[in-house]
Design an enzyme around this catalytic site. Structure first.
Site, PDB file in Angstrom:
ATOM      1  N   ARG A   1       0.830  -1.053   0.061  1.00 60.15           N
ATOM      2  CA  ARG A   1      -0.043  -0.181   0.086  1.00 60.15           C
ATOM      3  C   ARG A   1       0.754   1.075   0.043  1.00 60.15           C
ATOM      4  O   ARG A   1       1.811   1.211   0.795  1.00 60.15           O
ATOM      5  CB  ARG A   1      -0.876   0.121   1.256  1.00 60.15           C
ATOM      6  CG  ARG A   1      -1.804   1.360   1.474  1.00 60.15           C
ATOM      7  CD  ARG A   1      -2.636   1.513   2.613  1.00 60.15           C
ATOM      8  NE  ARG A   1      -3.926   0.899   1.965  1.00 60.15           N
ATOM      9  CZ  ARG A   1      -5.089   1.129   2.388  1.00 60.15           C
ATOM     10  NH1 ARG A   1      -5.152   2.063   3.314  1.00 60.15           N
ATOM     11  NH2 ARG A   1      -6.240   0.295   1.753  1.00 60.15           N
TER      12      ARG A   1
ATOM     13  N   HIS B   1      -7.235   0.765  -6.423  1.00 63.85           N
ATOM     14  CA  HIS B   1      -7.561   0.270  -5.332  1.00 63.85           C
ATOM     15  C   HIS B   1      -8.332  -1.370  -5.617  1.00 63.85           C
ATOM     16  O   HIS B   1      -9.463  -1.474  -5.484  1.00 63.85           O
ATOM     17  CB  HIS B   1      -8.468   0.940  -4.307  1.00 63.85           C
ATOM     18  CG  HIS B   1      -8.265   0.381  -2.859  1.00 63.85           C
ATOM     19  ND1 HIS B   1      -7.513  -0.738  -2.432  1.00 63.85           N
ATOM     20  CD2 HIS B   1      -8.933   1.060  -1.678  1.00 63.85           C
ATOM     21  CE1 HIS B   1      -7.993  -0.786  -1.205  1.00 63.85           C
ATOM     22  NE2 HIS B   1      -8.691   0.286  -0.936  1.00 63.85           N
TER      23      HIS B   1
ATOM     24  N   GLN C   1     -10.372  -3.625  -3.233  1.00 66.29           N
ATOM     25  CA  GLN C   1     -11.618  -2.940  -2.499  1.00 66.29           C
ATOM     26  C   GLN C   1     -12.877  -3.275  -3.584  1.00 66.29           C
ATOM     27  O   GLN C   1     -13.897  -3.781  -3.262  1.00 66.29           O
ATOM     28  CB  GLN C   1     -11.563  -1.252  -2.598  1.00 66.29           C
ATOM     29  CG  GLN C   1     -12.732  -0.463  -2.034  1.00 66.29           C
ATOM     30  CD  GLN C   1     -12.964  -1.051  -0.688  1.00 66.29           C
ATOM     31  OE1 GLN C   1     -12.145  -1.010   0.198  1.00 66.29           O
ATOM     32  NE2 GLN C   1     -14.308  -1.365  -0.538  1.00 66.29           N
TER      33      GLN C   1
ATOM     34  N   ASP D   1     -16.900   8.079  -1.268  1.00 68.05           N
ATOM     35  CA  ASP D   1     -15.491   7.849  -0.624  1.00 68.05           C
ATOM     36  C   ASP D   1     -15.166   9.287  -0.261  1.00 68.05           C
ATOM     37  O   ASP D   1     -15.958  10.368  -0.276  1.00 68.05           O
ATOM     38  CB  ASP D   1     -14.615   7.515  -1.937  1.00 68.05           C
ATOM     39  CG  ASP D   1     -13.156   6.952  -1.214  1.00 68.05           C
ATOM     40  OD1 ASP D   1     -12.835   6.921  -0.061  1.00 68.05           O
ATOM     41  OD2 ASP D   1     -12.128   6.934  -2.279  1.00 68.05           O
TER      42      ASP D   1
ATOM     43  N   CYS E   1     -16.144   2.703   0.834  1.00 72.27           N
ATOM     44  CA  CYS E   1     -14.980   1.646   1.035  1.00 72.27           C
ATOM     45  C   CYS E   1     -14.883   1.669   2.361  1.00 72.27           C
ATOM     46  O   CYS E   1     -13.984   1.131   3.091  1.00 72.27           O
ATOM     47  CB  CYS E   1     -14.059   2.093   0.098  1.00 72.27           C
ATOM     48  SG  CYS E   1     -13.616   3.906   0.233  1.00 72.27           S
TER      49      CYS E   1
ATOM     50  N   ARG F   1     -13.805  -7.737   2.371  1.00 67.96           N
ATOM     51  CA  ARG F   1     -12.333  -7.448   2.058  1.00 67.96           C
ATOM     52  C   ARG F   1     -11.422  -8.713   2.552  1.00 67.96           C
ATOM     53  O   ARG F   1     -10.397  -8.891   1.842  1.00 67.96           O
ATOM     54  CB  ARG F   1     -11.709  -6.031   2.912  1.00 67.96           C
ATOM     55  CG  ARG F   1     -12.587  -4.961   2.664  1.00 67.96           C
ATOM     56  CD  ARG F   1     -12.323  -4.343   1.122  1.00 67.96           C
ATOM     57  NE  ARG F   1     -11.020  -4.302   0.780  1.00 67.96           N
ATOM     58  CZ  ARG F   1     -10.080  -3.451   1.045  1.00 67.96           C
ATOM     59  NH1 ARG F   1     -10.360  -2.590   1.975  1.00 67.96           N
ATOM     60  NH2 ARG F   1      -8.813  -3.767   0.635  1.00 67.96           N
TER      61      ARG F   1
HETATM   62  N1   CP Z   1     -11.186   0.613   2.500  1.00 70.49           N
HETATM   63  C1   CP Z   1      -9.849   0.639   3.040  1.00 70.49           C
HETATM   64  O1   CP Z   1      -8.824   0.313   2.096  1.00 70.49           O
HETATM   65  O2   CP Z   1      -9.798   0.658   4.337  1.00 70.49           O
HETATM   66  P1   CP Z   1      -8.301   0.943   5.014  1.00 70.49           P
HETATM   67  O3   CP Z   1      -7.804   2.454   4.449  1.00 70.49           O
HETATM   68  O4   CP Z   1      -8.763   1.042   6.422  1.00 70.49           O
HETATM   69  O5   CP Z   1      -7.578  -0.333   4.610  1.00 70.49           O
HETATM   70  N1  NVA Z   2      -9.757   7.257  -1.624  1.00 69.80           N
HETATM   71  C1  NVA Z   2      -9.416   6.619  -0.461  1.00 69.80           C
HETATM   72  C2  NVA Z   2      -9.629   5.444  -0.158  1.00 69.80           C
HETATM   73  C3  NVA Z   2      -9.167   4.812   1.461  1.00 69.80           C
HETATM   74  C4  NVA Z   2      -9.465   3.500   1.646  1.00 69.80           C
HETATM   75  C5  NVA Z   2      -7.795   7.065  -0.066  1.00 69.80           C
HETATM   76  O1  NVA Z   2      -7.001   6.874  -0.938  1.00 69.80           O
HETATM   77  O2  NVA Z   2      -7.449   7.609   0.961  1.00 69.80           O
END
Ligand code: CP
Ligand code: NVA
Length: 332
Positions: free
Chosen positions: A113, A140, A143, A236, A280, A319
Site C-alpha cells: 500500500r 484500489h 476494494q 468515498d 469503502c 475485504r
Molecule cells: N477501504 C480501505 O481500504 O480501508 P483501509 O484504509 O482501512 O484499509
Molecule cells: N480514496 C481513499 C480510499 C481509502 C480506502 C484514499 O486513498 O484515501
C-alpha cells in the site's frame, strides 16, 4: 472450488485491468465460497496456506486492508508480517528494487500500500513473487472485488445493475470502480464536479471494457439527477490519503455532493428496496472523528450511513474474503 481454472497461479494483482472478465467474476464467486467455508469452520480442517509467508509493505495507514490480509492468511495456516513505513529501509536507505529482491527471497507474496503506482510496479518487477496492490494513488483493486461481492450477495447478480459513484470522480477507488463495473456489466454513472472529472486515459480504459460487455459509463455533474435509477449509491472520502492539504478546497467543491436521504430517494429505488449504499470506509458520517468533530458529516449523512440499506460493514467484512481469494489464487 477449482483454483487452477482462474489461471492466476504465480501472478499478483496491480490493477483490475490486468485480469480478464472471467477472472474478476471467478474471484468474486471464490470469495463467496470462502466466506461460507469460513463460517462453517471448514478452513480449520484443510488450511490452504500452510508454510506460506506473506508480508505487507505499507506506506499509508490502513484498518481494513491490513487486518483483512492478516486474518485471511492466518485463517489458512500461513503467516503475515506487517512492515510499516518506519520499520524498513524501503525506498529510503535502500532502493525499491533492492528491497523487492530481498523480500522476494524470504516471502511467498507481498501486499503493498503506498503512493505512486510506479512503486508497486517496480516491486512486482523485481520481487520474483506475486505482488498485490492494497491501494496506490491510482488504483484500489482489492476494494472493488469486495464491493462486487457485496453487490452480488445482495442482488444475486451483477450484470444490468446501475451504480452511481458520487464524489471525487478521479480517485483510486472511483478509477477502479469504473473499470470493475465495466468488466462485469454494471452500468455506472460517475457523478462529480467538473474539476474532479476522471482522467481521459482511465475513462477510455473503462469505456473499452463497458463497450465489450454492453454496459454504460457516463460522467455527470448533477448529483440529484445523476442517481436516478441507481441500485448502488457509492461514495468515498473527499480528500484521499496524500491529499490532506486539499481538504478545505475539496469541502467547498464537494458540499453539494453529500449522499443524504434526498439523494437516496432520488434514485427512485428506495421504496421498492432496490438500492443499497456502499462506502469503502473510513467514512466521515458524524462528529466522532478528529477531522469532523467541528464540522460533522461530509461525504455521507449519518442517517444514510446508519440506514438498513447501508451495507458498508458487509462490504468491509468482504475485504477479508476477497483478499483471501486473491492470495489463494496466486499461491495454490
Ligand atoms: N477501504 C480501505 O481500504 O480501508 P483501509 O484504509 O482501512 O484499509
Ligand atoms: N480514496 C481513499 C480510499 C481509502 C480506502 C484514499 O486513498 O484515501
Amino acid at each position: 472450488m477449482n483454483l487452477s481454472e482462474l489461471q492466476l497461479a504465480g501472478r499478483g494483482l496491480l490493477k483490475l485491468a490486468d485480469l480478464n472478465e472471467a477472472q474478476v467474476l471467478g474471484l468474486v464467486d471464490l470469495a463467496i465460497e470462502l466466506k461460507r467455508r469460513k463460517k462453517a469452520g471448514e478452513h480449520l480442517q484443510n488450511p490452504l496456506l500452510l508454510g506460506k509467508n506473506i508480508c505487507l509493505v505499507f506506506q499509508k495507514s490502513s484498518t481494513r486492508t491490513r487486518c483483512a490480509t492478516v486474518v485471511a492468511v492466518r485463517d489458512e495456516g500461513g503467516s503475515a508480517e506487517y512492515l510499516g513505513l518506519q520499520d524498513i529501509h524501503f525506498g529510503k536507505k535502500e532502493s525499491v528494487a533492492d528491497s523487492a529482491r530481498v523480500l522476494g527471497r524470504m516471502f511467498d507474496g507481498i501486499l503493498f500500500r503506498g503512493f505512486q503506482h510506479s512503486i508497486v510496479e517496480d516491486l512486482a518487477k523485481y520481487a520474483g513473487v506475486p505482488v498485490w496492490n492494497g491501494l496506490t494513488d491510482d488504483w484500489h483493486p482489492t476494494q472493488i472485488l469486495a464491493d462486487l461481492q457485496t453487490i452480488k450477495e445482495h442482488f444475486g447478480k451483477l450484470k444490468g445493475l446501475t451504480l452511481a459513484f458520487v464524489g471525487d470522480g478521479r480517485n483510486n477507488v472511483c478509477n477502479s470502480l469504473m473499470v470493475g463495473c465495466a468488466m462485469v456489466g454494471i452500468n455506472m454513472v460517475n457523478i462529480c464536479p467538473p474539476e474532479l472529472a476522471p482522467r481521459e486515459e482511465v475513462l477510455a480504459l473503462a469505456l473499452s471494457h463497458a463497450h465489450r460487455n454492453g454496459s454504460s459509463l457516463t460522467v455527470c455533474h448533477d448529483p440529484q439527477r445523476g442517481v436516478q435509477g441507481a441500485n448502488v449509491v457509492y461514495t468515498d472520502v473527499w480528500a484521499s490519503m496524500g491529499e490532506e492539504s486539499l481538504f478545505r478546497q475539496r469541502l467547498e467543491l464537494l458540499k453539494p455532493y453529500q449522499v443524504d436521504m434526498q439523494m437516496m430517494k432520488n434514485t427512485g429505488n428506495l421504496d421498492n428496496d432496490q438500492v443499497i449504499f456502499l462506502h469503502c470506509l473510513p467514512a466521515f458520517h458524524d462528529h466522532n472523528t478528529e477531522i469532523t468533530e467541528s464540522c460533522g458529516a461530509l461525504e455521507v449523512s449519518d442517517q444514510v450511513f446508519e440506514a438498513p440499506f447501508s451495507k458498508v460493514f458487509d462490504e468491509a467484512e468482504n475485504r477479508m474474503h476477497t483478499i483471501k481469494a486473491m492470495i489463494l489464487a496466486s499461491l495454490t
